[in-house]
Motif scaffolding. Structure first.
Motif, PDB file in Angstrom:
ATOM      1  N   THR A 315       0.839  -1.207   0.000  1.00 16.09           N
ATOM      2  CA  THR A 315       0.000   0.000   0.000  1.00 16.09           C
ATOM      3  C   THR A 315       0.869   1.250   0.000  1.00 16.09           C
ATOM      4  OG1 THR A 315      -1.641  -1.225   1.299  1.00 16.09           O
ATOM      5  CG2 THR A 315      -1.903   1.160   1.142  1.00 16.09           C
ATOM      6  N   TYR A 319       0.997   3.985  -2.897  1.00 15.86           N
ATOM      7  CA  TYR A 319       0.712   5.378  -2.538  1.00 15.86           C
ATOM      8  C   TYR A 319       1.828   6.309  -3.014  1.00 15.86           C
ATOM      9  CZ  TYR A 319      -0.218   9.521   0.290  1.00 15.86           C
ATOM     10  OH  TYR A 319      -0.455  10.810   0.691  1.00 15.86           O
ATOM     11  N   PHE A 323       1.431   9.162  -5.736  1.00 14.54           N
ATOM     12  CA  PHE A 323       1.384  10.383  -4.934  1.00 14.54           C
ATOM     13  C   PHE A 323       1.236  11.655  -5.772  1.00 14.54           C
ATOM     14  CE2 PHE A 323       3.498  13.943  -2.770  1.00 14.54           C
ATOM     15  CZ  PHE A 323       2.683  14.044  -1.645  1.00 14.54           C
ATOM     16  N   SER A 326      -2.348  12.013  -6.467  1.00 16.63           N
ATOM     17  CA  SER A 326      -3.108  12.316  -5.261  1.00 16.63           C
ATOM     18  C   SER A 326      -2.882  13.754  -4.821  1.00 16.63           C
ATOM     19  CB  SER A 326      -2.702  11.362  -4.130  1.00 16.63           C
ATOM     20  OG  SER A 326      -2.956  10.021  -4.485  1.00 16.63           O
ATOM     21  N   GLN A 382      -6.203   6.606 -11.470  1.00 16.77           N
ATOM     22  CA  GLN A 382      -5.846   5.598 -10.475  1.00 16.77           C
ATOM     23  C   GLN A 382      -6.799   4.405 -10.474  1.00 16.77           C
ATOM     24  OE1 GLN A 382      -4.484   7.125  -6.522  1.00 16.77           O
ATOM     25  NE2 GLN A 382      -5.027   9.122  -7.377  1.00 16.77           N
ATOM     26  N   ASN A 489      -4.240   3.082   3.021  1.00 17.96           N
ATOM     27  CA  ASN A 489      -4.161   4.106   1.993  1.00 17.96           C
ATOM     28  C   ASN A 489      -4.895   5.383   2.419  1.00 17.96           C
ATOM     29  OD1 ASN A 489      -3.520   4.771  -0.966  1.00 17.96           O
ATOM     30  ND2 ASN A 489      -5.717   5.135  -0.874  1.00 17.96           N
ATOM     31  N   LEU A 492      -2.856   7.271   5.037  1.00 18.03           N
ATOM     32  CA  LEU A 492      -1.775   8.039   4.422  1.00 18.03           C
ATOM     33  C   LEU A 492      -2.307   9.317   3.782  1.00 18.03           C
ATOM     34  CD1 LEU A 492       0.193   5.085   2.777  1.00 18.03           C
ATOM     35  CD2 LEU A 492       0.914   6.424   4.758  1.00 18.03           C
ATOM     36  N   MET A 493      -3.466   9.203   3.117  1.00 17.01           N
ATOM     37  CA  MET A 493      -4.066  10.385   2.501  1.00 17.01           C
ATOM     38  C   MET A 493      -4.505  11.390   3.562  1.00 17.01           C
ATOM     39  SD  MET A 493      -6.333   8.825  -0.642  1.00 17.01           S
ATOM     40  CE  MET A 493      -6.849  10.463  -1.126  1.00 17.01           C
TER      41      MET A 493
END
Length: 504
Positions: A315, A319, A323, A326, A382, A489, A492-493
């Motif tokens: 993950t 990510y 990134f 994102s 994504q 995930n 982390l976001m």
């Protein structure tokens, strides 16, 4: 997240969970060079195997006969000389129901002639034919072979195609698992992945396979291509197999050999036997990405020695790779939030003129160099990764029985405990990860909700409650491996969103 992004994600998840039900699995592919196998010489005049005369056909009810090695226990139906099912010892004694596995399409009653630790011989007679079936299995693997000796006992030439069914697919036996059942047919021109619900014939087949979520059965004619078929039996059942072209003169016999595999969908085992067979490991439209992610997951596991940790590391890698997309998405969302008060002012000013309102809003975005769809495009890019990872994890047999923290089996929901009574919608199992994920989404919604007034503010308040609950419902009964990936995930976001929201 903005409403349109959440709607897009929710729709994607719903489509993803029903993907196998609505998308046909026909995927042409270049043929892979055949693996080296040891040929066994056959003849059309005399059997290559010395067999005893077949025992008289049994008149008593069919009996079950089992043979086993270190990996698998195989259960045979004596009267049909067919494999009823297999029990895989290394996978929590998983029971794989083949239903008529390697049964001949001839009205004949078989009886056991001989039985050893790794070989079983069946014999039977019809008015015109004498047939012997010899199953031989490796002592420590999932590979075996089937030799069929057919002798014409009549004084006339016998020329009839005989179906050899690899097995019957029962789509009604387990509705939840039926979407994972399909057929793979390897022809000289392409590889066909079919859902098995439609009757189809093939002029030349190198091998044919049927599978469920984790395990597969494969049959490959030793002498080369044979005709193949998928035959719909009724509304809920289909049969797949190959066709033996039995042409025998008076008193003539012929032997037909087949390589068989009955085991897990694991490339480590499959490639040991035949690299062509790896074609059954198919994950849908984004198969190439799924295969890469699975290889990466297996590579990480070699160092982590725990599948839960391997999923977390995977993950993190996904990510980091995604990134930039994102980051662009979060920045676009933040810019849209900053403009939201001005959008609301325009909405009030032109409430009776929607066309003028839309024009002024677009002018506002242009003036501030904001792309109104900038938050969605990165997410769209994504989606292939998301779909591919879903398909990879949902079929990954290595996760079956793998534990992590309180999770007993990563291939199932992470049930921490069971209630004595069922709760509407969620049942009687309390799954912690989806609950944590839902709570995390509430925090994300609260962070990204713009400070607006009026009807838009009311809509956002509703979304702040509805969308986390909807996602929690979607994920609640999913395998823990998938929820773990999404939770990590999202965490982390969320961490980076905190940083972005605090920046000027």
């Amino acid at each position: 997240m903005e409403k349109r992004v959440l709607v897009f994600l929710a729709a994607s998840l719903l489509i993803m969970t029903g993907w196998s039900l609505i998308v046909g699995k026909f995927y042409p592919k270049a043929a892979i060079p055949a693996a080296q196998v040891i040929p066994v010489k056959t003849t059309s005049s005399q059997p290559a195997i010395s067999l005893p005369p077949p025992a008289p056909a049994s008149t008593h009810p069919s009996q079950e006969i089992a043979i086993e090695n270190n990996q698998v226990k195989l259960i045979f139906d004596e009267a049909e000389a067919a494999i009823k099912g297999a029990v895989f010892k290394q996978y929590q004694n998983y029971a794989y129901n083949t239903i008529n596995g390697l049964k001949l399409g001839v009205p004949i009653l078989f009886a056991k002639d001989a039985l050893t630790d790794n070989k079983i011989v069946f014999g039977g007679k019809t008015e015109n034919l004498q047939i012997n079936k010899v199953f031989t299995f490796n002592d420590s693997s999932y590979l075996g072979r089937l030799d069929i000796v057919i002798k014409n006992m009549s004084n006339l030439k016998y020329s009839q195609p005989i179906e050899l069914a690899l097995g019957t697919i029962d789509f009604a036996a387990n509705q939840e698992e039926s979407r994972y059942k399909d057929v793979t047919v390897f022809t000289p021109d392409k590889i066909v992945h079919a859902n098995g619900r439609k009757s189809t014939s093939f002029d030349k087949v190198k091998f044919i396979s049927i599978r469920d979520r984790y395990f597969a059965a494969i049959v490959e004619p030793e002498s080369g291509n044979m005709k193949g078929y998928i035959k719909k039996i009724d509304k809920n059942k289909s049969e797949a197999g190959v066709i033996i072209d039995a042409t025998l003169e008076e008193g003539q016999s012929a032997q037909f050999g087949f390589y068989i595999y009955l085991g897990p969908q694991d490339l480590q085992y499959i490639n040991e036997h035949n690299t062509d067979w790896s074609a059954i490991m198919y994950h849908g439209t984004f198969d190439f990405i799924s295969q890469l992610l699975l290889q990466l997951l297996n590579f990480i596991y070699k160092f982590a020695h725990n599948w839960g940790i391997a999923i977390i590391v995977l993950t993190l890698i996904v990510y980091i790779v995604s990134f930039p997309l994102s980051l662009k998405q979060m920045r676009s969302m933040k810019e849209m939030q900053h403009l939201q008060p001005k959008v609301e002012e325009l909405r009030k000013a032109y409430k009776d003129n929607p066309q003028k309102f839309n024009k002024e809003v677009m002018e506002l975005y242009r003036e501030h160099k904001v792309n109104p769809i900038g938050g969605c495009l990165p997410m769209i890019l994504q989606i292939p990764i998301f779909f591919a990872l879903y398909q990879a994890l949902i079929r990954c047999i290595a996760l079956k029985g793998a534990s992590f923290l309180w999770i007993k089996d990563l291939s199932k929901p992470d049930s921490l405990f069971t209630l004595p009574v069922a709760i509407p919608v969620i049942g009687n199992e309390i799954n912690i990860l989806p609950i944590l994920m839902t709570a995390e989404m509430f925090v994300q919604q609260r962070m990204t909700t713009a400070a607006t007034a009026g009807g838009s503010a009311e809509q956002q308040k509703i979304m702040m409650i509805v969308f986390p609950l909807m996602f929690g419902f979607i994920f609640y009964h999913m395998p823990a491996a998938l929820v773990l990936y999404w939770f990590v995930n999202s965490t982390l976001m969320l961490i980076y969103q905190l940083r972005v929201s605090r920046s000027k």
